[in-house]
Design a protein around this motif. Structure first.
Motif, mmCIF file in Angstrom:
data_model
loop_
_atom_site.group_PDB
_atom_site.id
_atom_site.type_symbol
_atom_site.label_atom_id
_atom_site.label_comp_id
_atom_site.label_asym_id
_atom_site.label_seq_id
_atom_site.Cartn_x
_atom_site.Cartn_y
_atom_site.Cartn_z
ATOM 1 N N GLY A 23 0.660 -0.942 0.025
ATOM 2 C CA GLY A 23 -0.047 0.432 0.081
ATOM 3 C C GLY A 23 0.790 1.561 0.318
ATOM 4 N N ALA A 24 0.236 2.529 0.299
ATOM 5 C CA ALA A 24 1.243 3.486 -0.894
ATOM 6 C C ALA A 24 1.339 3.962 1.400
ATOM 7 N N GLU A 25 1.302 3.786 2.170
ATOM 8 C CA GLU A 25 1.446 4.600 3.039
ATOM 9 C C GLU A 25 2.788 3.315 3.345
ATOM 10 N N GLN A 26 2.890 1.704 3.673
ATOM 11 C CA GLN A 26 3.493 1.351 4.222
ATOM 12 C C GLN A 26 4.631 0.893 2.904
ATOM 13 N N TYR A 27 4.926 1.196 1.091
ATOM 14 C CA TYR A 27 5.644 2.003 0.498
ATOM 15 C C TYR A 27 6.071 3.291 0.819
ATOM 16 N N GLY A 28 5.329 4.299 1.178
ATOM 17 C CA GLY A 28 6.277 5.296 2.407
ATOM 18 C C GLY A 28 7.247 4.979 2.925
ATOM 19 N N ALA A 29 7.166 3.629 3.416
ATOM 20 C CA ALA A 29 7.555 4.340 5.119
ATOM 21 C C ALA A 29 9.078 3.031 4.123
ATOM 22 N N ALA A 76 26.595 15.044 1.615
ATOM 23 C CA ALA A 76 26.177 16.769 1.086
ATOM 24 C C ALA A 76 24.661 16.483 -0.114
ATOM 25 N N GLY A 77 25.266 15.616 -0.707
ATOM 26 C CA GLY A 77 23.998 15.057 -2.214
ATOM 27 C C GLY A 77 23.498 14.255 -1.222
ATOM 28 N N TRP A 78 23.309 13.285 -0.495
ATOM 29 C CA TRP A 78 22.587 12.672 -0.469
ATOM 30 C C TRP A 78 21.204 13.219 0.291
ATOM 31 N N ILE A 79 21.736 14.674 1.094
ATOM 32 C CA ILE A 79 20.397 15.164 1.623
ATOM 33 C C ILE A 79 19.060 14.922 0.881
ATOM 34 N N PRO A 80 19.748 16.329 0.200
ATOM 35 C CA PRO A 80 18.585 16.288 -1.040
ATOM 36 C C PRO A 80 17.700 15.583 -1.838
ATOM 37 N N ALA A 81 18.615 14.504 -1.923
ATOM 38 C CA ALA A 81 17.812 13.700 -2.878
ATOM 39 C C ALA A 81 16.809 12.731 -2.169
ATOM 40 N N TYR A 82 17.115 12.877 -0.452
ATOM 41 C CA TYR A 82 16.316 11.524 0.310
ATOM 42 C C TYR A 82 16.069 12.566 1.297
ATOM 43 N N ILE A 83 16.143 13.263 2.068
ATOM 44 C CA ILE A 83 15.807 13.947 3.146
ATOM 45 C C ILE A 83 14.107 14.702 2.774
ATOM 46 N N TYR A 84 13.693 14.595 1.529
ATOM 47 C CA TYR A 84 12.348 15.012 1.813
ATOM 48 C C TYR A 84 10.962 13.805 1.680
ATOM 49 N N TYR A 85 11.741 12.624 2.164
ATOM 50 C CA TYR A 85 11.027 11.748 2.489
ATOM 51 C C TYR A 85 10.097 11.522 3.434
ATOM 52 N N PRO A 86 11.030 11.813 4.417
ATOM 53 C CA PRO A 86 10.863 12.114 6.178
ATOM 54 C C PRO A 86 10.128 13.563 6.504
ATOM 55 N N ILE A 87 10.323 14.535 5.688
ATOM 56 C CA ILE A 87 10.048 15.739 6.143
ATOM 57 C C ILE A 87 8.683 15.643 5.276
ATOM 58 N N LEU A 88 7.968 14.977 4.059
ATOM 59 C CA LEU A 88 7.140 14.776 3.498
ATOM 60 C C LEU A 88 5.929 14.352 4.997
ATOM 61 N N SER A 89 6.623 13.023 4.748
ATOM 62 C CA SER A 89 5.860 12.358 5.813
ATOM 63 C C SER A 89 5.383 12.729 7.012
ATOM 64 N N SER A 90 6.478 13.588 7.568
ATOM 65 C CA SER A 90 5.768 14.109 8.671
ATOM 66 C C SER A 90 4.671 15.525 8.834
ATOM 67 N N PHE A 91 5.158 15.710 7.415
ATOM 68 C CA PHE A 91 3.863 17.321 7.218
ATOM 69 C C PHE A 91 2.688 16.782 6.092
ATOM 70 N N THR A 92 2.777 15.304 5.505
ATOM 71 C CA THR A 92 1.587 15.149 4.746
ATOM 72 C C THR A 92 0.771 13.643 4.665
ATOM 73 N N GLY A 93 2.040 13.005 5.364
ATOM 74 C CA GLY A 93 1.250 11.499 5.817
ATOM 75 C C GLY A 93 2.576 10.642 4.934
ATOM 76 N N MET A 94 3.023 9.436 4.984
ATOM 77 C CA MET A 94 3.323 8.117 5.112
ATOM 78 C C MET A 94 2.585 7.816 3.489
ATOM 79 N N ALA A 95 2.115 8.738 3.014
ATOM 80 C CA ALA A 95 1.597 8.141 1.143
ATOM 81 C C ALA A 95 1.976 8.956 0.713
ATOM 82 N N GLN A 96 2.628 10.065 0.326
ATOM 83 C CA GLN A 96 2.731 11.097 0.174
ATOM 84 C C GLN A 96 4.234 10.595 -0.062
ATOM 85 N N SER A 97 5.122 10.496 0.765
ATOM 86 C CA SER A 97 6.233 9.452 0.567
ATOM 87 C C SER A 97 6.687 8.707 0.273
#
Length: 468
Positions: A71-77, A264-285
């Motif tokens: 599911g979208a939430e599990q895939y976000g995790a 430094a290259g990893w941060i903008p590529a992957y940091i938005y997954y946890p940021i997005l999940s905290s703001f809008t929910g796991m599904a959008q990650s």
């Protein structure tokens, strides 16, 4: 990168040696002896590419299958945990694998078995630290949040990380003996075991974020055991093992700037997954991961080509100085930029059928954002050229500084944008880093070339080794 206890033949001495050796030439003036030596090297190079393709391809297929089956939430995790897993891999590659490729072929060439044994001790210490940190993180997430999928994914990463990293170490050890065939065989076994076990788990209703990482761990463990058994037979005895402190000091000295650049290259590529999940929910990650999966084939192609381009870049810097650097920057930029445009030019017109085929009709609601993802990758690809040139000049610290500025710009813009616009804002945050990276690496290259003198370039003459 300077390699102790090694005396490479200088470019000026090459013609003299060629005359002394008097190689036989065929009817067309072709050096038959040289060609006969290149043929097995070409075969080994092809096997190295196959090896890399199997590992990268398996990760890509795992991501696609889990997007279809979870599911979208599990895939976000899974996306959040996989981002952390990628960071661990980058740290391990920077501090263990890349220095190993250099020192295993030079300083410790005569004591490979002992050297690998010392690296295994380093691996054990790193693995134990990972198990403690991420195991505790999984327990905290489970105890204090409602994110059971994320807790399961983190527990899975805790189990998978040591197993996958020891597989990477085993594969890379074979390259010290120029035996990519064995490494490729191990990668093929890993790929087959993981994909088959995921398929079985899905059809038996056992697939989850936790079980996915456990199956990855099992595939890596079985493959690595077989590789290490073979290495136990093939590695020569040699001299005594180097001391742990000496080995770690060398690896840290070599890999610290590469590590900083990777982070430094990893941060903008992957940091938005946890940021997005905290703001809008796991599904959008999960939606973001589904979009970013489409960037992986071209990114992996660039990574594979780096094995060829980095030694070429170092050679161009040594032979042609400033003119060589600028020509190299232009060539690499044009190649990567043009390749990215061609890739997306083919993919975007068919994005509907591609999403339908890859995700079985899921995530169609975000397909309109794919051109925005393409925009960012095109700019990021253009930054590939000057970054290669800087590494060829043995200036990884400047690559880090350029990427660090881009990362700061990304976070300053991207975090508020994610708060206001959700998924679209997260993509723009990552794109800001891509555009800023391009600008910064060009600025840094021009300043480096302008301030460098001929002596600086001549000191870069020893060809830098890029690990495979």
């Amino acid at each position: 990168m300077a390699r102790p206890e090694e005396s490479p033949v200088s470019l000026e001495d090459a013609p003299l040696q060629e005359a002394e050796q008097a190689p036989s030439r065929g009817i067309l003036g072709i050096d038959v002896a040289a060609v006969s030596k290149l043929i097995p090297l070409a075969g080994k190079g092809s096997l190295a590419i196959v090896d890399q393709a199997l590992i990268s391809g398996s990760n890509f297929l795992i991501g696609i299958l889990l997007a279809r089956w979870l599911g979208a939430e599990q895939y976000g995790a899974y996306a959040i945990a996989f981002g952390i897993f990628i960071l661990l891999s980058l740290v391990y590659q920077s501090l263990v694998l890349e220095p190993m490729a250099v020192y295993g072929g030079s300083t410790y060439r005569n004591c490979l078995r002992g050297y690998v044994g010392t690296l295994f001790r380093i691996h054990f210490a790193l693995s134990l630290s990972l198990v403690v940190v991420f195991g505790a993180s999984a327990l905290i997430i489970k105890a204090f949040t409602q994110q059971t999928s994320l807790a399961g994914a983190m527990a899975g990463v805790t189990i998978a990380s040591p197993c996958v990293l020891v597989l990477l170490l085993a594969r890379r050890t074979f390259y010290l003996e120029f035996s990519p065939a064995a490494a490729a065989a191990g990668s093929l076994l890993y790929c087959a075991l993981v994909l088959v076990s995921l398929f079985i788990a899905y059809h038996r209703g056992l697939l989850s974020t936790f079980s996915a990482f456990v199956l990855i761990a099992l595939g890596a463990l079985v493959s690595s055991i077989l590789l290490w058994l073979r290495l136990r037979v093939e590695l020569p005895q040699g001299g005594p093992a180097p001391k742990l402190r000496e080995t770690w000091d060398r690896h840290w000295s070599y890999g610290r700037w590469a590590l900083a650049s990777c982070v430094a290259g990893w941060i903008p590529a992957y940091i938005y997954y946890p940021i997005l999940s905290s703001f809008t929910g796991m599904a959008q990650s999960g939606q973001l991961k589904a979009l970013m999966n489409l960037t992986l084939p071209f990114e992996q192609t660039k990574a594979a080509l780096s094995m060829l381009f980095l030694p070429y870049a170092a050679r161009m810097v040594a032979q042609k100085g400033k003119a060589g650097v600028m020509a190299l920057t232009g060539q690499m930029t044009f190649l990567a930029f043009g390749g990215a445009i061609a890739y997306w030019g083919i993919l975007l017109p068919f994005r509907g059928p591609v999403f339908q085929w890859l995700y079985s009709g899921k995530y169609m609601e975000v397909i309109s954002l794919l051109p925005l993802v393409a925009f960012g990758q095109i700019f990021w690809s253009a930054a590939y050229g000057p970054a290669i040139a800087l590494r060829g000049m043995q200036a990884p610290d400047l690559v880090f500084k350029a990427f660090a500025v881009a990362t700061i710009a990304s976070l300053v813009v991207g975090i508020p944008a994610t708060w206001f616009w959700g998924l679209k804002g997260a993509i723009w945050g990552s794109n800001i880093a891509d555009v800023t990276s391009l600008v910064m690496v060009f600025v840094v290259v021009r300043r480096k070339v302008s301030s460098a003198d001929a002596k600086t370039f001549s000191m870069s003459g020893e060809i830098e080794i890029e690990s495979i």
